[in-house]
Scaffold this motif. Sequence first.
Motif, PDB file in Angstrom:
ATOM      1  N   UNK A  71      -2.055   4.597   8.917  1.00 52.77           N
ATOM      2  CA  UNK A  71      -3.344   5.102   7.799  1.00 52.77           C
ATOM      3  C   UNK A  71      -2.415   5.469   6.139  1.00 52.77           C
ATOM      4  N   UNK A  72      -2.733   4.517   5.965  1.00 52.83           N
ATOM      5  CA  UNK A  72      -2.296   4.762   4.141  1.00 52.83           C
ATOM      6  C   UNK A  72      -2.079   6.047   3.068  1.00 52.83           C
TER       7      UNK A  72
ATOM      8  N   UNK B 173      -4.895  -3.482  -0.160  1.00 54.24           N
ATOM      9  CA  UNK B 173      -6.377  -3.335   1.134  1.00 54.24           C
ATOM     10  C   UNK B 173      -4.899  -1.737   1.400  1.00 54.24           C
ATOM     11  N   UNK B 174      -5.661  -0.977   1.649  1.00 54.60           N
ATOM     12  CA  UNK B 174      -5.795   0.792   2.543  1.00 54.60           C
ATOM     13  C   UNK B 174      -6.473   0.771   3.646  1.00 54.60           C
TER      14      UNK B 174
ATOM     15  N   UNK C  18       0.070   6.092 -11.707  1.00 52.67           N
ATOM     16  CA  UNK C  18       1.079   5.816 -12.147  1.00 52.67           C
ATOM     17  C   UNK C  18       1.769   4.751 -11.897  1.00 52.67           C
ATOM     18  N   UNK C  19       0.721   3.327 -11.934  1.00 57.41           N
ATOM     19  CA  UNK C  19       1.102   1.917 -11.645  1.00 57.41           C
ATOM     20  C   UNK C  19       1.634   1.956 -10.360  1.00 57.41           C
ATOM     21  N   UNK C  20       0.806   2.147  -9.949  1.00 60.59           N
ATOM     22  CA  UNK C  20       1.255   1.479  -8.799  1.00 60.59           C
ATOM     23  C   UNK C  20      -0.012   0.776  -7.942  1.00 60.59           C
ATOM     24  N   UNK C  21      -0.974   0.816  -8.186  1.00 59.17           N
ATOM     25  CA  UNK C  21      -2.697  -0.035  -7.987  1.00 59.17           C
ATOM     26  C   UNK C  21      -3.647   0.228  -9.488  1.00 59.17           C
ATOM     27  N   UNK C  22      -4.672  -0.831  -9.290  1.00 56.70           N
ATOM     28  CA  UNK C  22      -5.837  -0.288 -10.426  1.00 56.70           C
ATOM     29  C   UNK C  22      -6.905  -0.043  -9.203  1.00 56.70           C
ATOM     30  N   UNK C  23      -6.877   0.120  -8.269  1.00 55.46           N
ATOM     31  CA  UNK C  23      -7.167   0.429  -7.528  1.00 55.46           C
ATOM     32  C   UNK C  23      -7.164   0.071  -5.757  1.00 55.46           C
TER      33      UNK C  23
ATOM     34  N   UNK D 142       1.049  -1.061  -0.175  1.00 53.42           N
ATOM     35  CA  UNK D 142      -0.267  -0.406  -0.002  1.00 53.42           C
ATOM     36  C   UNK D 142       1.214   1.021   0.186  1.00 53.42           C
ATOM     37  N   UNK D 143       1.421   0.893  -0.421  1.00 52.08           N
ATOM     38  CA  UNK D 143       3.149   2.073  -0.254  1.00 52.08           C
ATOM     39  C   UNK D 143       3.737   2.206  -1.597  1.00 52.08           C
TER      40      UNK D 143
END
Lengths: 441, 402
Positions: free
Chosen positions: A369-370, A267-268, A388-393, A236-237
């Motif tokens: 917290x994230x 999960x954040x 930034x392509x660290x996640x899709x959601x 989550x970072x």
Amino acid sequence: MKQVILAAHFPGVNNHTVWSDPASGSQIDFASFVHLARTAERGRFDFFFLADGQRLREQRGRIHDLDVVGRPDSLTVLSGLAAVTDHLGLAGTVNATFNEPYELARRLATLDHLSGGRAGWNVVTSSDAFTGENFRRGGFLEHSQRYERAEEFVRTVRELWDSWATGDLVADPATATFARREAGKFAHRGTHFDIGGHFTVPRSPQGRPLTIQAGDSEGGRAFAAATADAVFSRHSRLEEGKVFYRDVKSRLAAHGRSPDSLKILPGVTFALGDTDAEAQENADHIRRQQVSPQTAILLLEQLWNRDLSAYDPEGPLPEIDPDVSEDSIIKGRTRMSRDPLETAAEWRALAESKRLGIRDLIIEVTGRQSFIGSPSRVAEEINEFVQGDAADGFILVPHLTPGGLDDFVDRVVPLLQERGVLRAEYETTTLRGHLGLEEHR
Amino acid sequence: MSAVPLHLAVALDGAGWHPAAWRDPAASPKALFTAAYWAQLVAEAEHGLLDFVTIEDSLALQTTLLDGHDGRADQVRGRLDAVLVASTIAPLTSRIGLVPTATTTHTEPFHVASSIATLDYVSTGRAGWRAQISGRRTEAAHFGRREVPELRPENLGDLDKAGVVRELFADAADAVEVVRRLWDSWEDDAVIRDVATGRFVDRDRLHYVDFEGTSFTVKGPSIVPRPPQGQPLVTALAHSRLPYEFAARGADVVYITPHDSEQARAIVREVREISGQVRDPAAEELRIFADLVVLLDDDAKGARERRARLDEIDGATYTSDAAIFTGTPGELADLLLEWRAAGLQGFRLRPAVLPTDLTAITRGLVPELRGRGAFRRAYQAGTLRGHLHLPRPASRYAGSRR
């Protein structure tokens, strides 16, 4: 621009969920589930998410009593929610180790029918004899076989879903044909499952309900790349998120899959305020609620692997070193995997330099917290993360039941919608459709 | 006014109990796998103030054979998981009891306990369970864990002698016992939320059930807190001595299948006798319901014609384990009251065609019974146990400390 995928995680049975707050409601009354699901649907979320556990956790041989205890059967609650929501995806965690493919395939396909194509399954496996004590078959699986069996389990479940072809349900009185003769026929002869016969559930609206995977190990990542539609990630970072994202997505080509066919969803957690400063104050307040004096000792015990009940939560860290033997004092949850001696040394150094007692130290080193900030900052960070392509959601984990998502939906969601990265209205009817995944009708 | 109103349940199964029901002009065969179909049926049953609905289930396709797949395409084949169907209906109804079928043989008792307890939460106290035994080899082959002989009419006697059937029932009795212990494993006041000591639960009020049966063990406690009813209703269909014993030991309601009032009287006597031997004397009295397939019409001739037409469509004369009633709602009301005198507390009616015969029950039979002072005019209770005048039991572990 990528769309941000959002899921709402019902608060779980760990110290992240604050039960001592006056606003904290029931963890089990159906009304709590309805509140969170309707809030998520109001916020045009993609899906609702339920965790699972088949044995109450224990520490030092006694049932763990400091966190929320008790939760429902996930697919039964989700079937109830199907009646009070219209678009929201409904995903539940179900353990593949303590279920059989025929029965679970049936329950998931049923949920998909009852919800009109909104079912999702978070596949988890477990090999502990501790949980197995609640089941006829007991705990029996070698750790190394977990993903091998899980992979065959998922494959078998999909064979069962595919055993009814699209046109097999005819239901035409004129031709006196209810179902085609071959409908539901299957035979699976594998290493872990040797079953055959006929499946009872006609092809469901999604054909293949969404499959989510949460493991982070090499085996888990390989499993996700081969079979999952989404990954519930712990990264989550921003920077570690990018590394994980690249790693998992790069594995897809080998399976003939496009990068878009697997969604990465960390999960954040979050804390909001009118200003960034106020949000930080709220975040600190929540952290203190999450780490009560008793919880501080308990979390310290999880690293030390020793009875530390005699220590003062406001006092200094123990001088004695962690017990590094194999035998864990914790049952029913994953043990901290980092090197206990090294981590203890780091914690001692930190406690010394910042003059922290046990509780303040634990607050400092666990579970920040994230996302912390004003609604506009949080919306911006979320969007950056995705673009930034660290996640899709994200799978958002509120700290309060059932109102913990209210503020986010009221204040952050409109900003994401303004940016054009979150739907203003649902445009699709199935969970696969919401996520832009291929349909299997 | 009859002294005690009788209890009425309706058994829902596919398009109705007659195999040609789905071909009736009133049927909606394409909707059988939708939530809306089931919701409409149960809403109709609730409109008639019925005590509860049961939902049939099995872990194999329907078949005309005792065991094995018959490959017929002209009858309803396929069904949804009954517990989940009940849970979807629960928020859409408010008073009627919901009693899905789940098997004791293949489904883990721990999962049954969790899902029925959860249904009790979703329905705020209206859950029940029809505990069903699955002895068929067809079903066992879907799980691949047990070697089971095929059931054939000619080998039933041998299997009985070999103790196979007895073993199945003993296993089922263990499953019911485990489920009931798990429902009690949280005392009602286990959640304390005591900020001063940081404790969410009082773990002395959570109990290991430590069940040790002949073929399996279960540790507990339940993952679900004690359900609103304490003990959701347990029901079982029974046709002979062994299942009567099973029901007398563990059930709250037993469904029997007499074909006339004399048989009803004899079965009631047998069940009461067995209860006297095997039922916990402290338990509430076992409620005995008779099952009846019903085909109703405003005149008796019309009902007979409907039945003949359905039989003709199916190409066979419909037979059933239960008696088949064909006639008017008024005649059915008379019959139920006559049978009730044999010592029955209620009936589980199996509509031959849905929704036709369900509507005939709620809009025809129910007013007829009310006219005879034998059925409620309003729900008096908010829970399923309450409808049956069963008190909410204390947990068996209440007050004990580990």
